[in-house]
Write an enzyme that holds these catalytic residues in place. Structure first.
Site, mmCIF file in Angstrom:
data_model
loop_
_atom_site.group_PDB
_atom_site.id
_atom_site.type_symbol
_atom_site.label_atom_id
_atom_site.label_comp_id
_atom_site.label_asym_id
_atom_site.label_seq_id
_atom_site.Cartn_x
_atom_site.Cartn_y
_atom_site.Cartn_z
ATOM 1 N N ASN A 45 94.406 -108.920 30.215
ATOM 2 C CA ASN A 45 93.262 -108.788 29.322
ATOM 3 C C ASN A 45 92.246 -107.758 29.799
ATOM 4 O OD1 ASN A 45 93.334 -110.798 26.952
ATOM 5 N ND2 ASN A 45 94.129 -111.964 28.687
ATOM 6 N N THR A 100 95.731 -121.683 13.264
ATOM 7 C CA THR A 100 96.477 -121.370 14.473
ATOM 8 C C THR A 100 96.332 -119.883 14.710
ATOM 9 O OG1 THR A 100 98.661 -121.377 15.453
ATOM 10 C CG2 THR A 100 98.567 -121.220 13.067
ATOM 11 N N THR A 131 101.148 -109.755 22.495
ATOM 12 C CA THR A 131 101.323 -109.887 23.945
ATOM 13 C C THR A 131 102.303 -110.997 24.306
ATOM 14 O OG1 THR A 131 99.385 -111.330 24.084
ATOM 15 C CG2 THR A 131 99.036 -108.970 24.456
ATOM 16 N N GLU A 151 99.107 -116.026 27.950
ATOM 17 C CA GLU A 151 99.045 -114.766 28.694
ATOM 18 C C GLU A 151 98.984 -115.015 30.202
ATOM 19 O OE1 GLU A 151 96.988 -112.003 25.264
ATOM 20 O OE2 GLU A 151 95.726 -112.989 26.739
ATOM 21 N N GLY A 204 101.405 -115.582 19.349
ATOM 22 C CA GLY A 204 100.084 -115.816 19.890
ATOM 23 C C GLY A 204 100.131 -116.444 21.256
ATOM 24 N N VAL A 205 99.471 -115.794 22.211
ATOM 25 C CA VAL A 205 99.415 -116.324 23.569
ATOM 26 C C VAL A 205 98.032 -116.162 24.173
ATOM 27 C CG1 VAL A 205 101.855 -116.039 24.093
ATOM 28 C CG2 VAL A 205 100.320 -114.127 24.426
ATOM 29 N N GLY A 206 97.143 -115.474 23.501
ATOM 30 C CA GLY A 206 95.781 -115.288 23.996
ATOM 31 C C GLY A 206 94.803 -115.336 22.847
#
EC number: 2.3.1.35
Length: 393
Positions: free
Chosen positions: A388, A181, A149, A260, A171-173
């Site tokens: 989401n 991580t 995302t 996100e 990775g953002v959510g």
């Protein structure tokens, strides 16, 4: 750390391709490998629902040697039972065989929707033609192919001595790592002592990726890896740690600002704590507060929400509200002072002005001792809820 323009680390190659994990036909399958033997350091999620990729990687890095990693994006292969485990082993084994490497020297990482099996038929078809990529580099393609995302690829390059360090991340959510991580891969042609490499890697991860939180949810697939093949010769360990910290922090800030639906990066600087662990705990409590996040998003100078969040650390009985100082940027908002209505209005206006920026800094001094830690996060927006709520639909 060198100021020269960093290049691609020697001996690393990248392959990306679409194998049917992504619905839009983009590249979703990545192989990053070293043409020479490499030492490896890695940290992983502590989630009790860790996927088979994490389990296999933990086993593979135990001897400190690995040559590469295969990454599958848009499918986490988590909660997929024995079939999912067998599929992960098959993919890793097939990639290693195609490159002529021992299976134990190939890592595997997955990210995306939980509870779905890999589309093995299309993956098998692609693996039939896999071979060593021609030419070095391609990290920019890898950074894009591992995205889920994310709205943009995340890549950083740093020169150190005569070597180069490259890092990519996604990775953002579902992001509040615990000794790991989301997915982050570093590659360097520096030669490092394996034991020192492992120690400095863990120190840097603790101060960077373990200091970021988007939504308090720890991923089942969190993986961070550093490959070092030594083709550029030895570098000073202290200089390399500084370079790795610079690279990791740049990726952390990029991840946090790309959370996100995020519009703003939040940096919470906690000083004067009993120890660094307490400072980190307080910082995480503040940056994770939905009320703080929404106030930042709306540029609402409601600094009382920060005080509220600090107060939630009820087990830290040495925190005394009469000694705490809170500031937004350079504007001190607490402890209260007799200012008058006009001065209070000016204070709120100054805080609101700081909140209108893309990066918001909240400073907290607990005035207990000299512990300090900085954590990173982002605001909470309508976009996060929308994305989401529709993630698999």
């Amino acid at each position: 750390m060198s100021d020269s323009t960093p290049k691609t680390p020697r001996g690393f190659v990248v392959h990306t391709a679409p194998v049917g994990l992504a619905d839009d036909g983009r590249d979703d399958f990545t192989v990053l490998a070293s043409t020479a033997p490499a030492t490896v350091s890695a940290v992983f999620t502590r989630s009790r629902f860790a996927g088979p990729s994490v389990v296999l990687c933990r086993e593979a890095v135990a001897d400190g040697q690995a040559r590469g990693v295969v990454v599958l994006a848009r499918n986490a292969n988590v909660a997929t039972g024995l079939e999912g485990e067998e599929n992960a082993r098959e993919v890793r084994e097939a990639v290693a065989r195609a490159l002529g490497l021992p299976e134990g020297e190939m890592l595997i990482a997955s990210t995306g929707v939980i509870g779905r099996q890999y589309p093995m038929e299309s993956i098998r078809e692609h693996l039939k033609t896999l071979e060593w990529p021609a030419g070095e580099g391609g990290f920019d393609r890898a950074a894009r192919a591992i995205m889920t995302t994310d709205t943009r690829p995340k890549e950083v390059r740093v020169s150190v001595g005569g070597a180069t360090l490259v890092g990519i991340a996604k990775g953002v959510g579902m992001l509040e790592p615990d000794m790991a991580t989301l997915l982050t891969f570093f590659a360097t042609d520096a030669r490092l002592d394996p034991a020192e490499q492992d120690r400095l890697f863990r120190r840097v991860m603790d101060r960077t990726f373990n200091a970021v939180s988007i939504d308090t949810d720890t991923s089942t697939s969190d993986t961070a890896v550093l490959f070092a093949n030594g083709l550029a010769g030895e570098v000073d360990a202290g200089e390399f740690e500084e370079a790795l910290h610079t690279a990791a922090l740049a990726l952390v800030k990029d991840i946090a600002s790309d959370g996100e639906g995020a519009a703003k990066l939040i940096e919470v600087q906690v000083t004067g704590a009993r120890d660094d662990a307490q400072a980190k705990r307080v910082g995480k409590t503040v940056v994770n507060s939905p009320l703080v996040k929404t106030a930042v998003h709306g540029c609402d100078p409601n600094w009382g929400r920060v005080a509220m969040a600090i107060g939630k650390c009820s087990d830290d009985t040495d925190i005394d509200q009469e000694r705490v100082t809170i500031r937004f940027g350079e504007v001190e908002v607490y402890p209260p002072k007799a200012r008058g209505d006009q001065a209070d209005d000016a204070l709120r206006a100054a805080v609101a002005e700081h909140l209108r920026g893309d990066e918001v800094v909240i400073g907290i001094d607990l005035a207990i001792a000299d512990g300090a830690f900085t954590v990173y996060g982002c605001d909470l927006t309508e976009g996060y809820v929308r994305l989401n709520s529709e993630y698999t639909t």
